[in-house]
Design an enzyme around this catalytic site. Structure first.
Site, PDB file in Angstrom:
ATOM      1  N   ARG A  43     -13.093   1.215  -4.987  1.00  0.00           N
ATOM      2  CA  ARG A  43     -12.589   1.318  -3.630  1.00  0.00           C
ATOM      3  C   ARG A  43     -11.896   2.650  -3.401  1.00  0.00           C
ATOM      4  O   ARG A  43     -11.910   3.188  -2.310  1.00  0.00           O
ATOM      5  CB  ARG A  43     -11.604   0.167  -3.379  1.00  0.00           C
ATOM      6  CG  ARG A  43     -10.989   0.184  -1.983  1.00  0.00           C
ATOM      7  CD  ARG A  43     -10.006  -0.961  -1.800  1.00  0.00           C
ATOM      8  NE  ARG A  43      -9.149  -0.685  -0.658  1.00  0.00           N
ATOM      9  CZ  ARG A  43      -9.312  -1.193   0.543  1.00  0.00           C
ATOM     10  NH1 ARG A  43     -10.284  -2.004   0.774  1.00  0.00           N
ATOM     11  NH2 ARG A  43      -8.491  -0.874   1.518  1.00  0.00           N
TER      12      ARG A  43
ATOM     13  N   CYS B 283       0.832  -1.203   0.000  1.00  0.00           N
ATOM     14  CA  CYS B 283       0.000   0.000   0.000  1.00  0.00           C
ATOM     15  C   CYS B 283       0.869   1.257   0.000  1.00  0.00           C
ATOM     16  O   CYS B 283       1.849   1.335   0.731  1.00  0.00           O
ATOM     17  CB  CYS B 283      -0.849  -0.093   1.260  1.00  0.00           C
ATOM     18  SG  CYS B 283      -1.495   1.431   1.852  1.00  0.00           S
TER      19      CYS B 283
HETATM   20  P1  IMP Z   1      -1.831  -7.060   3.399  1.00  0.00           P
HETATM   21  O1  IMP Z   1      -2.399  -8.301   3.972  1.00  0.00           O
HETATM   22  O2  IMP Z   1      -0.863  -6.370   4.329  1.00  0.00           O
HETATM   23  O3  IMP Z   1      -1.260  -7.217   2.033  1.00  0.00           O
HETATM   24  O4  IMP Z   1      -3.046  -6.035   3.288  1.00  0.00           O
HETATM   25  C1  IMP Z   1      -4.238  -6.344   2.622  1.00  0.00           C
HETATM   26  C2  IMP Z   1      -5.208  -5.201   2.823  1.00  0.00           C
HETATM   27  O5  IMP Z   1      -4.681  -3.986   2.270  1.00  0.00           O
HETATM   28  C3  IMP Z   1      -6.549  -5.372   2.123  1.00  0.00           C
HETATM   29  O6  IMP Z   1      -7.431  -6.188   2.828  1.00  0.00           O
HETATM   30  C4  IMP Z   1      -7.033  -3.939   2.008  1.00  0.00           C
HETATM   31  O7  IMP Z   1      -7.677  -3.483   3.179  1.00  0.00           O
HETATM   32  C5  IMP Z   1      -5.750  -3.150   1.854  1.00  0.00           C
HETATM   33  N1  IMP Z   1      -5.479  -2.785   0.465  1.00  0.00           N
HETATM   34  C6  IMP Z   1      -5.713  -3.487  -0.661  1.00  0.00           C
HETATM   35  N2  IMP Z   1      -5.275  -2.830  -1.734  1.00  0.00           N
HETATM   36  C7  IMP Z   1      -4.738  -1.680  -1.280  1.00  0.00           C
HETATM   37  C8  IMP Z   1      -4.102  -0.573  -1.923  1.00  0.00           C
HETATM   38  O8  IMP Z   1      -3.908  -0.527  -3.136  1.00  0.00           O
HETATM   39  N3  IMP Z   1      -3.706   0.439  -1.106  1.00  0.00           N
HETATM   40  C9  IMP Z   1      -3.908   0.413   0.229  1.00  0.00           C
HETATM   41  N4  IMP Z   1      -4.447  -0.620   0.869  1.00  0.00           N
HETATM   42  C10 IMP Z   1      -4.879  -1.650   0.120  1.00  0.00           C
END
Ligand code: IMP
Length: 493
Positions: free
Chosen positions: A412, A312
């Protein structure tokens, strides 16, 4: 003047859990990870294990949703796809009767072995029913497995020349026990099920059946079908999507918004609450005000996290977000205050920035009832991202964020398509094998954490865990230090 909080925002990685007294009957195998996903009427949707796979295109499709529900969690289907596809996937999960598959790839007799080799390389599947038209619901005429041809010699042959035609199929079988008996009788690991007139209806793989028998903690609804959830955005056109998801019997609707403290989210919650009778998880929020806003609007659980997903870039481009530990601590406190005032407990889903078993345990100890993960689940064979070879020749899984150009999830991230800017990157994560093999070990690790902390279940952990922040040096000591591991592959996940 702006308010500047005189406190640091903290990551899950800065905390450790102190040991407590572990009684003889409090060891890891005795610990329960059952949890409340969200309110449902006067009760709850419960899960045996506190995991949600993220509503991301690279993460949750039918395969992930089925595997995770079998392992006691729940998959959330992403919004960034046509509503027919999202509903089709709900149907697949709901129809998956612990072994009866209705979505496996079928072959046509006229295609070449070369094309089958491509399919095998792409999907990893090795057993295919052959039907007259090549479509699933057609007459079954043979079975082809990767053992029926020679990859080097038979490239130009047709499937019809190599398939086995001594069909040993079950006719209109509905019980798994019966399917199991037939597979044992035929000495086969695969049983096609056909109608009386020979039309393929479903197929059973012995390994799937064994999985079903091995997973008594599956997440199931009152008709014994696997649980599945689906995401919607706050855009008004998604009211129709919500209706369709409801009609296809999604178990929960998750509002997928990077910022849940908005008028759009309120309008959507108000609509959902009067139009459909499915629990709603709102989010994402990271402040006590955001939490109160959502629970006053009537959501059944709250999703917590902003700007901390693994790929992100929100914090870099917008400077908005909060350390996941601070967000959880703040909201868990607001949740307690809400419970004292109203007598109502609101489950929290920690979303983003959680990828190691230690992150998971800390998030749970800080008040999360369940964990939504993208990066962690993207690594498994069952995730929706492709398996590819990276520049170094390693086999990896594609993982792209929903705010990346690749996902182009304008629902989103923005209300105006023309001014879209990226809030996430596209990339790769290591491929670590099947969720069925690896998640049980992670579950054991979390159980062991609770046992060491002297806690028997997640409620106990919420109330009695003692956490401590670590200095940078203490954190260095908490990693492998002063030596080099013999084999990096031996590191877990
Ligand atoms: P991870 O498990 O740390 O990779 O985070 C996944 C979560 O990041 C998802 O469930 C979303 O809430 C959030 N997310 C998904 N896509 C994006 C993005 O492009 N930018 C910011 N947050 C995101």
């Amino acid at each position: 003047m702006a308010t500047v909080l005189n406190a640091l925002s903290h990551s899950l990685k800065e905390f450790r859990i102190l040991p407590g007294y572990t009684p003889a009957d409090g060891s890891a195998p005795h610990v329960l990870l059952e949890t409340r996903l969200c309110r449902k009427g006067n009760g709850w949707i419960g899960l045996h294990t506190p995991f949600l796979s993220a509503a991301m295109q690279a993460v949750t499709g039918a395969e992930m949703a089925i595997a995770l529900a079998q392992l006691g969690g729940i998959g959330i289907l992403p919004v960034n796809q046509p509503v027919e596809e999202q509903c089709g996937t709900i149907r697949k999960v709901k129809r998956f009767k612990g072994g009866f598959q209705t979505n496996i790839l079928t072959l046509s007799p006229d295609q070449t072995i070369a094309s089958v080799v491509d399919i095998i390389n792409e999907t990893g599947y090795s057993t295919f029913p052959v039907t007259t038209t090549g479509e699933f619901h057609a007459r079954l005429i043979g079975i082809l497995t990767d053992k029926d041809f020679d990859i080097r010699r038979d490239h130009g042959c047709l499937v019809s020349e190599r398939m086995k035609t001594d069909l040993q199929a079950g006719v209109e079988i509905e019980s798994l026990g019966e399917a199991n008996d037939l597979m044992i009788k035929y000495g086969r690991g695969f049983l096609p099920i056909v109608s009386k007139d020979g039309i393929l209806q479903s197929a059973v793989f012995k390994k799937d059946l064994d999985k079903h028998l091995k997973h008594p903690g599956e997440s199931i609804d009152d008709k014994k079908r696997l649980l599945v959830g689906a995401a919607i955005s706050t855009h008004p056109e998604d009211r129709e999507r919500a209706q369709a998801l409801y009609e296809h019997e999604t178990d929960v609707v998750v509002i997928d918004a990077s910022d849940g403290h908005t008028a759009y989210q309120l309008e959507m919650i108000e609509y959902l609450k009067q139009a459909i009778h499915v629990p709603v998880i709102g989010g994402n929020v990271v402040t006590a005000d955001g939490f109160r806003f959502l629970v006053e609007a009537g959501v059944d659980a709250v999703k917590v996290g902003m700007g901390i997903g693994s790929g992100c870039t929100t914090q870099q481009v917008k400077a908005t977000g909060r350390g996941q530990a601070t967000a959880l601590m703040t909201i868990a406190q607001a949740r307690d205050e809400w419970a004292q005032q109203t007598g109502q407990y609101v489950p929290l889903v920690a979303d983003g920035g959680i990828s190691s078993p230690a992150d998971m345990s800390v998030a749970l100890a800080l008040g999360a009832d369940s964990l939504m993960m993208g990066n962690f689940f993207a690594r498994f064979t069952e995730s929706a991202g492709n398996l590819v070879r990276n520049a170094a020749g390693e086999i990896v899984k594609e993982y792209w964020m929903e705010g990346s150009m690749r996902a182009l999830n304008t629902r989103r991230y923005t209300h105006i398509k023309d001014s879209f800017f990226e809030e996430g990157i596209a990339g790769f994560v290591p491929h670590v094998g099947s969720l069925y093999d690896k998640l049980p070990t992670v579950i054991q690790m979390i159980r062991a954490t609770l046992a060491t902390a002297g806690c028997r279940n997640l409620e106990d952990l919420h109330q009695n865990a003692i956490l401590e922040m670590q200095s940078p040096n203490a954190l260095m000591d908490s990693q492998v230090h002063d030596m080099v591991p013999m084999n990096v592959d031996q590191q877990i996940l």
